[in-house]
Write a protein that holds these residues in place. Sequence first.
Motif, PDB file in Angstrom:
ATOM      1  N   VAL A 244       0.857  -1.196   0.000  1.00 55.56           N
ATOM      2  CA  VAL A 244       0.000   0.000   0.000  1.00 55.56           C
ATOM      3  C   VAL A 244       0.892   1.244   0.000  1.00 55.56           C
ATOM      4  N   PRO A 245       1.585   1.514  -1.087  1.00 55.80           N
ATOM      5  CA  PRO A 245       2.562   2.618  -1.094  1.00 55.80           C
ATOM      6  C   PRO A 245       1.958   3.983  -0.795  1.00 55.80           C
ATOM      7  N   ASP A 246       0.739   4.240  -1.272  1.00 57.91           N
ATOM      8  CA  ASP A 246       0.137   5.549  -1.023  1.00 57.91           C
ATOM      9  C   ASP A 246      -0.158   5.754   0.463  1.00 57.91           C
ATOM     10  N   GLN A 247      -0.736   4.731   1.092  1.00 58.41           N
ATOM     11  CA  GLN A 247      -1.029   4.849   2.517  1.00 58.41           C
ATOM     12  C   GLN A 247       0.260   4.907   3.344  1.00 58.41           C
ATOM     13  N   PHE A 295      -3.446   3.491  11.930  1.00 56.97           N
ATOM     14  CA  PHE A 295      -3.352   4.716  11.147  1.00 56.97           C
ATOM     15  C   PHE A 295      -4.723   5.125  10.615  1.00 56.97           C
ATOM     16  N   ARG A 296      -5.504   4.153  10.109  1.00 54.97           N
ATOM     17  CA  ARG A 296      -6.834   4.477   9.586  1.00 54.97           C
ATOM     18  C   ARG A 296      -7.741   5.003  10.707  1.00 54.97           C
ATOM     19  N   LEU A 344      -6.842  -2.824   1.012  1.00 56.46           N
ATOM     20  CA  LEU A 344      -5.797  -2.551   0.034  1.00 56.46           C
ATOM     21  C   LEU A 344      -4.543  -3.360   0.339  1.00 56.46           C
ATOM     22  N   TYR A 345      -4.403  -3.790   1.586  1.00 58.89           N
ATOM     23  CA  TYR A 345      -3.292  -4.657   1.982  1.00 58.89           C
ATOM     24  C   TYR A 345      -3.654  -6.127   1.788  1.00 58.89           C
TER      25      TYR A 345
END
Length: 415
Positions: A244-247, A295-296, A344-345
């Motif tokens: 999940v590079p963006d997150q 984080f979410r 997404l993971y």
Amino acid sequence: MAALIRGIEERTAAATGSPAVRSPDALLAAHQDLTRTLLAVVHDTLGGRGGALWDDAWRLAAAIEADASGADALDAVLAHPYTRTWLVDALADLDAGRGIAEPAAERLAATVAAAAVRARLDLPVPVAYRDGGLHLPTLGTVVLGGPGEGGTAVVRATGDGFLVRPRDAAPGTEVRIAPDEPEGPHWLPVRVLRRSPAPALLLDDLDPLRACFDAPVTGRLPIEGAETWAHRIAEAWALLTDAVPDQAAEAARTLTTLTPLTTGGAAPGRHGPGALGADPVTGARELALGLLSGFRRAKLRALGEVTDLYALDGTWEHRTPWGNDPVTFSRLLAETYERAGLGLYDPRFLTGVPEALDMIENAAEVTVDGKQLIAAVRKEISGTRSTAGKNHGRGLSPAGQGTNVLVSDRKVTFE
């Protein structure tokens, strides 16, 4: 009528919606303003009843803020997540007529002293210490005595570090701390985890206000324990960067502080954005999933503190696609937002998320900013599948609910 309302919403959302929903940087800026506003409200509510330490700290904060490097340093310390902890507690005490607690009243002085040290400003700042320890947020704890010992000391930055002198001590008995001073009998620094590809994170096992999580915090870790944490975080972050590079990139800009917990996994606490608590888990995959989940939750809570994502929470009940019990709208939103990020993971978490997003979008409680958030989540998960992928997840615990902080629109000015 419904089509007309939705059309108006779509055309006006960009103008009426909060930038914090669209931009992580705007969210951080909004929280910096919120912290300063809370500080202004506490100071105004005290009305001169904060005591000598508070008054001295407020006056010295004005001198620090008048200097360019000092203003940046003060912002950096105020942005420490546990600043929010004592400000919210202090305001609650004042609103309830209890008066401000001594630790909260004394924390402003420690914050100002830490800013002066960071900016290398030669200002004597009186700071209270308890149980022999004088803690400077983001920096570390100066050991001045043993358990039960307390008093007031003066902190003064020097060109090569800073000095701490108890007020009634004899001349020459001050403690001198040099830059990058290693841990010793008089100095316990806040350690920094620095191991690529993870961002640099404060490993804060010292702050007296860090015990704001659902699980107990640990005491001071041994040096080898800190090294273990650095290794674990780096391994977990490598998995996040790959999956999940963006997150991972957003989390790297947002998270600043990791506090070790005894149990409970990774989760946000009752503090400002930027901190997560985590327990010593085994396996990078488990920790990566825990960090992403925390984080979410932290981001949704941060959004809920600076904008209204919904209204009339609890008026109606909803059923999630993954559960049988009725839940409030806030619970539906929290679980959906967390599952979308985890999906997404590991795509298995996406089961039921599209249906939940439809429920949220058509619910009576959702606001314009809430719909902005849902649109962003839809964009996040577009192209993914609700089936098992290369990553393997764990069971998801119910997501926590955010708490709105209501304050006035005043911004702090030290004068």
